[in-house]
Design a protein around this motif. Structure first.
Motif, PDB file in Angstrom:
ATOM      1  N   SER A  44     -27.875  25.420  32.979  1.00 58.18           N
ATOM      2  CA  SER A  44     -27.436  26.694  32.817  1.00 58.18           C
ATOM      3  C   SER A  44     -25.739  26.789  32.979  1.00 58.18           C
ATOM      4  O   SER A  44     -24.997  27.736  32.300  1.00 58.18           O
ATOM      5  N   ASP A  47     -20.792  25.058  29.024  1.00 55.68           N
ATOM      6  CA  ASP A  47     -19.916  25.828  28.273  1.00 55.68           C
ATOM      7  C   ASP A  47     -19.784  25.449  27.073  1.00 55.68           C
ATOM      8  O   ASP A  47     -19.020  26.626  26.145  1.00 55.68           O
ATOM      9  N   ARG A  73     -23.479  33.885  25.791  1.00 58.18           N
ATOM     10  CA  ARG A  73     -22.186  33.694  26.585  1.00 58.18           C
ATOM     11  C   ARG A  73     -21.554  32.464  25.972  1.00 58.18           C
ATOM     12  O   ARG A  73     -20.382  32.164  26.028  1.00 58.18           O
TER      13      ARG A  73
END
Length: 73
Positions: A44, A47, A73
């Motif tokens: 998780s 990026d 995200r």
């Protein structure tokens, strides 16, 4: 910042991973889009995704669409 490197060519995948590590960015790798989605679910803290476009099983364009839908995200 953690990087996911996706490429079906092992030499390219490993070269990019090594470069990322030299620059101080931890990274994980996947050999195609299907494997990349599994990695994103397991890590998780990813990026950035660097992906090839032409790969077996799932190409980079389709992978990008899945990432946008599943991991906004």
């Amino acid at each position: 910042m953690k990087v996911l490197v996706v490429d079906d060519n092992a030499a390219i995948r490993e070269s990019i991973e090594t470069l990322m590590m030299i620059k101080g960015y931890p990274s994980v790798t996947a050999k195609n889009g299907v494997e990349a989605l599994k990695m994103l679910k397991q890590h998780s803290d990813i990026d950035i995704v660097i992906t090839d476009v032409l790969m077996p099983e799932m190409d980079g364009i389709t992978l990008s669409r899945h990432i946008t839908a599943e991991f906004p995200r």
